[in-house]
Enzyme design. Structure first.
Site, short mmCIF file in Angstrom:
data_model
loop_
_atom_site.label_atom_id
_atom_site.label_comp_id
_atom_site.label_asym_id
_atom_site.label_seq_id
_atom_site.Cartn_x
_atom_site.Cartn_y
_atom_site.Cartn_z
N HIS A 22 0.84 -1.20 0.00
CA HIS A 22 0.00 0.00 0.00
C HIS A 22 0.87 1.25 0.00
CE1 HIS A 22 -0.33 1.76 4.32
NE2 HIS A 22 0.86 1.28 4.13
N CYS A 31 3.20 11.89 -0.68
CA CYS A 31 2.61 10.57 -0.90
C CYS A 31 3.71 9.54 -0.70
CB CYS A 31 2.06 10.50 -2.33
SG CYS A 31 1.32 8.91 -2.75
N HIS A 35 4.95 0.16 -0.53
CA HIS A 35 5.68 -0.72 0.39
C HIS A 35 4.68 -1.69 1.01
CE1 HIS A 35 4.02 2.45 2.90
NE2 HIS A 35 4.00 1.55 3.86
N HIS A 37 3.26 -4.43 4.36
CA HIS A 37 3.19 -4.75 5.79
C HIS A 37 2.65 -6.17 5.95
CE1 HIS A 37 3.74 -0.62 7.16
NE2 HIS A 37 2.86 -0.24 6.24
N HIS A 75 -1.92 -10.58 -0.06
CA HIS A 75 -1.09 -10.64 -1.28
C HIS A 75 -1.63 -9.74 -2.39
CE1 HIS A 75 0.75 -14.74 0.04
NE2 HIS A 75 1.00 -13.74 0.86
N GLU A 156 -0.14 -2.62 11.79
CA GLU A 156 0.73 -2.70 10.59
C GLU A 156 2.18 -2.97 10.96
OE1 GLU A 156 0.37 0.91 8.25
OE2 GLU A 156 1.57 2.05 9.66
#
Ligand SMILES: [Zn+2]
Length: 169
Positions: A22, A31, A35, A37, A75, A156
């Protein structure tokens, strides 16, 4: 619901996880880059116990329901459909993403989760999952009588999470 008949049951993070990519937008023109999590979630259901079974909700049922919801995110690239600075467009088998009018990414559609949220923060992910979970529970006849609230926590990073509580009363 009488206060003495109110319980909280939880299914914790290790059972309900999703690994997703995300980026979020900040105030102004900042922005993040893309990357990922390993998100972990906890769902808590608040309510009275069933007079016959003496449980609020069957744990197996709660786990399966949340697993189904997070599997839709696992995923995948999580993309916000309500962010005024991020334009997400489906084109055939692809999803194109522009930030403030400039093209930024093209993803295969099957690898994306397009979410009705303004930003893919843990706050918004928790609210989204709580809403989905509430609707799932409401579909299951009998539960709505007992359930007073549903709460979802999304983490996260270790020790970095948001919790959203939705009341059903
Ligand atoms: Zn992030």
């Amino acid at each position: 619901m009488p206060p003495h008949n109110r319980f909280k049951v939880s299914v914790t993070k290790d059972h309900i996880v999703f690994a997703s990519a995300h980026f979020i937008t900040f105030a102004g023109h900042r922005c993040e880059t893309l990357h990922g999590h390993n998100y972990r979630t906890r769902v808590t259901v608040e309510g009275g116990v069933d007079p016959e079974t003496h449980f609020v909700i069957d744990f197996a049922e709660l786990k399966q329901m949340m697993k189904r919801l997070v599997d839709e995110l696992d995923h995948r690239v999580l993309l916000p459909l309500q962010n005024p600075k991020v334009d997400v467009k489906e084109q055939g088998d692809s999803v194109t993403v522009a930030y403030e009018g400039a093209p930024r990414y093209v993803f295969p559609k099957r690898d994306c989760a397009l979410l009705p949220v303004p930003n893919t923060t843990v706050e918004m992910l928790a609210q989204y999952l709580a809403g989905r979970a509430r609707r799932e529970l409401e579909r299951t006849a009998g539960h709505t009588v007992n359930i007073a609230a549903i709460e979802v926590e999304v983490e996260e990073n270790f020790g970095q999470s948001a919790t959203y509580r939705e009341s059903l009363e």
